[in-house]
Design a protein around this motif. Sequence first.
Motif, PDB file in Angstrom:
ATOM      1  N   ARG A   1     -11.359   3.119  13.327  1.00 45.79           N
ATOM      2  CA  ARG A   1     -11.342   2.596  11.951  1.00 45.79           C
ATOM      3  C   ARG A   1     -10.627   3.550  10.997  1.00 45.79           C
ATOM      4  NH1 ARG A   1     -17.487   0.290  11.798  1.00 45.79           N
ATOM      5  NH2 ARG A   1     -17.026  -1.650  12.895  1.00 45.79           N
ATOM      6  N   ARG A   2     -10.851   4.843  11.147  1.00 45.39           N
ATOM      7  CA  ARG A   2     -10.168   5.818  10.277  1.00 45.39           C
ATOM      8  C   ARG A   2      -8.660   5.803  10.508  1.00 45.39           C
ATOM      9  NH1 ARG A   2     -14.275   9.815  11.795  1.00 45.39           N
ATOM     10  NH2 ARG A   2     -12.594  10.784  12.948  1.00 45.39           N
ATOM     11  N   LEU A   3      -8.256   5.795  11.770  1.00 45.54           N
ATOM     12  CA  LEU A   3      -6.824   5.738  12.077  1.00 45.54           C
ATOM     13  C   LEU A   3      -6.201   4.453  11.570  1.00 45.54           C
ATOM     14  CD1 LEU A   3      -6.614   7.144  15.709  1.00 45.54           C
ATOM     15  CD2 LEU A   3      -5.801   8.224  13.615  1.00 45.54           C
ATOM     16  N   ARG A   4      -6.891   3.350  11.801  1.00 45.17           N
ATOM     17  CA  ARG A   4      -6.372   2.058  11.366  1.00 45.17           C
ATOM     18  C   ARG A   4      -6.193   2.025   9.852  1.00 45.17           C
ATOM     19  NH1 ARG A   4      -8.058  -3.988  13.181  1.00 45.17           N
ATOM     20  NH2 ARG A   4      -6.775  -5.018  11.640  1.00 45.17           N
ATOM     21  N   ALA A   5      -7.124   2.588   9.110  1.00 43.69           N
ATOM     22  CA  ALA A   5      -7.024   2.610   7.651  1.00 43.69           C
ATOM     23  C   ALA A   5      -5.776   3.370   7.188  1.00 43.69           C
ATOM     24  CB  ALA A   5      -8.281   3.226   7.051  1.00 43.69           C
ATOM     25  N   MET A   6      -5.381   4.407   7.942  1.00 47.88           N
ATOM     26  CA  MET A   6      -4.185   5.170   7.583  1.00 47.88           C
ATOM     27  C   MET A   6      -2.903   4.436   7.965  1.00 47.88           C
ATOM     28  SD  MET A   6      -5.136   9.143   8.424  1.00 47.88           S
ATOM     29  CE  MET A   6      -5.253   8.861  10.190  1.00 47.88           C
ATOM     30  N   ILE A   7      -2.916   3.770   9.111  1.00 45.16           N
ATOM     31  CA  ILE A   7      -1.700   3.174   9.661  1.00 45.16           C
ATOM     32  C   ILE A   7      -1.460   1.747   9.154  1.00 45.16           C
ATOM     33  CG2 ILE A   7      -0.633   2.384  11.818  1.00 45.16           C
ATOM     34  CD1 ILE A   7      -1.944   4.807  13.151  1.00 45.16           C
ATOM     35  N   GLU A   8      -2.504   1.013   8.903  1.00 42.78           N
ATOM     36  CA  GLU A   8      -2.379  -0.412   8.561  1.00 42.78           C
ATOM     37  C   GLU A   8      -1.422  -0.681   7.398  1.00 42.78           C
ATOM     38  OE1 GLU A   8      -3.009  -4.146   6.715  1.00 42.78           O
ATOM     39  OE2 GLU A   8      -3.855  -2.339   5.847  1.00 42.78           O
ATOM     40  N   PRO A   9      -1.433   0.100   6.320  1.00 44.44           N
ATOM     41  CA  PRO A   9      -0.474  -0.183   5.241  1.00 44.44           C
ATOM     42  C   PRO A   9       0.986  -0.106   5.692  1.00 44.44           C
ATOM     43  CG  PRO A   9      -2.200   1.272   4.446  1.00 44.44           C
ATOM     44  CD  PRO A   9      -2.376   1.157   5.949  1.00 44.44           C
ATOM     45  N   LEU A  10       1.275   0.755   6.665  1.00 45.75           N
ATOM     46  CA  LEU A  10       2.643   0.884   7.175  1.00 45.75           C
ATOM     47  C   LEU A  10       3.073  -0.322   7.995  1.00 45.75           C
ATOM     48  CD1 LEU A  10       2.401   4.584   8.354  1.00 45.75           C
ATOM     49  CD2 LEU A  10       3.486   3.745   6.263  1.00 45.75           C
ATOM     50  N   LEU A  11       2.094  -1.109   8.470  1.00 49.85           N
ATOM     51  CA  LEU A  11       2.397  -2.245   9.348  1.00 49.85           C
ATOM     52  C   LEU A  11       2.254  -3.590   8.645  1.00 49.85           C
ATOM     53  CD1 LEU A  11       0.619  -0.918  12.559  1.00 49.85           C
ATOM     54  CD2 LEU A  11       3.038  -0.746  11.939  1.00 49.85           C
ATOM     55  N   ARG A  12       2.030  -3.583   7.358  1.00 48.34           N
ATOM     56  CA  ARG A  12       1.950  -4.840   6.600  1.00 48.34           C
ATOM     57  C   ARG A  12       3.330  -5.481   6.553  1.00 48.34           C
ATOM     58  NH1 ARG A  12      -1.708  -2.408   1.795  1.00 48.34           N
ATOM     59  NH2 ARG A  12      -3.679  -2.433   2.932  1.00 48.34           N
ATOM     60  N   PRO A  13       3.364  -6.811   6.465  1.00 44.43           N
ATOM     61  CA  PRO A  13       4.661  -7.504   6.457  1.00 44.43           C
ATOM     62  C   PRO A  13       5.654  -6.970   5.422  1.00 44.43           C
ATOM     63  CG  PRO A  13       2.906  -9.085   6.755  1.00 44.43           C
ATOM     64  CD  PRO A  13       2.249  -7.749   6.486  1.00 44.43           C
ATOM     65  N   ALA A  14       5.207  -6.689   4.218  1.00 48.81           N
ATOM     66  CA  ALA A  14       6.131  -6.183   3.195  1.00 48.81           C
ATOM     67  C   ALA A  14       6.727  -4.833   3.592  1.00 48.81           C
ATOM     68  CB  ALA A  14       5.415  -6.071   1.853  1.00 48.81           C
ATOM     69  N   ALA A  15       5.926  -3.994   4.238  1.00 42.96           N
ATOM     70  CA  ALA A  15       6.420  -2.685   4.664  1.00 42.96           C
ATOM     71  C   ALA A  15       7.402  -2.819   5.826  1.00 42.96           C
ATOM     72  CB  ALA A  15       5.253  -1.790   5.066  1.00 42.96           C
ATOM     73  N   ILE A  16       7.142  -3.749   6.733  1.00 39.92           N
ATOM     74  CA  ILE A  16       8.013  -3.960   7.888  1.00 39.92           C
ATOM     75  C   ILE A  16       9.313  -4.647   7.475  1.00 39.92           C
ATOM     76  CG2 ILE A  16       8.229  -5.196  10.092  1.00 39.92           C
ATOM     77  CD1 ILE A  16       6.343  -2.830  10.247  1.00 39.92           C
ATOM     78  N   LYS A  17       9.230  -5.539   6.495  1.00 45.53           N
ATOM     79  CA  LYS A  17      10.400  -6.323   6.079  1.00 45.53           C
ATOM     80  C   LYS A  17      11.595  -5.453   5.733  1.00 45.53           C
ATOM     81  CE  LYS A  17      11.678 -10.079   2.935  1.00 45.53           C
ATOM     82  NZ  LYS A  17      13.024 -10.003   3.377  1.00 45.53           N
ATOM     83  N   ARG A  18      11.340  -4.297   5.135  1.00 39.48           N
ATOM     84  CA  ARG A  18      12.472  -3.450   4.745  1.00 39.48           C
ATOM     85  C   ARG A  18      13.253  -2.940   5.947  1.00 39.48           C
ATOM     86  NH1 ARG A  18      10.331   2.440   3.595  1.00 39.48           N
ATOM     87  NH2 ARG A  18       8.429   2.339   4.812  1.00 39.48           N
TER      88      ARG A  18
END
Length: 89
Positions: A25-42
């Motif tokens: 859960r701690r790792l996911r909380a750090m990484i998840e924002p980087l894997l959101r569609p808006a972040a990946i779209k760029r």
Amino acid sequence: TADIPGPLNRTLGRNMMHAPRDYHRRLRAMIEPLLRPAAIKRHADETIPRLANDLIDAFRDRGEAEIIAEFAEPLSVRMLKRVLGMPEG
């Protein structure tokens, strides 16, 4: 299981997919924002085509390739590294 060699295990070693719940859960909380569609779209318009073309260039002259080993896995691993800010090399 973590003992099965896959691209994520080969790239990151024993990883969050097999971590204890609280650590995961701690790792996911750090990484998840980087894997959101808006972040990946760029990365989609520029990075993915460049990486794909580099991989294709490596086997183009042979006229054939092992699509998983020579294209799909390296593309996904290189993109994951890019998104997470890791060196591609």
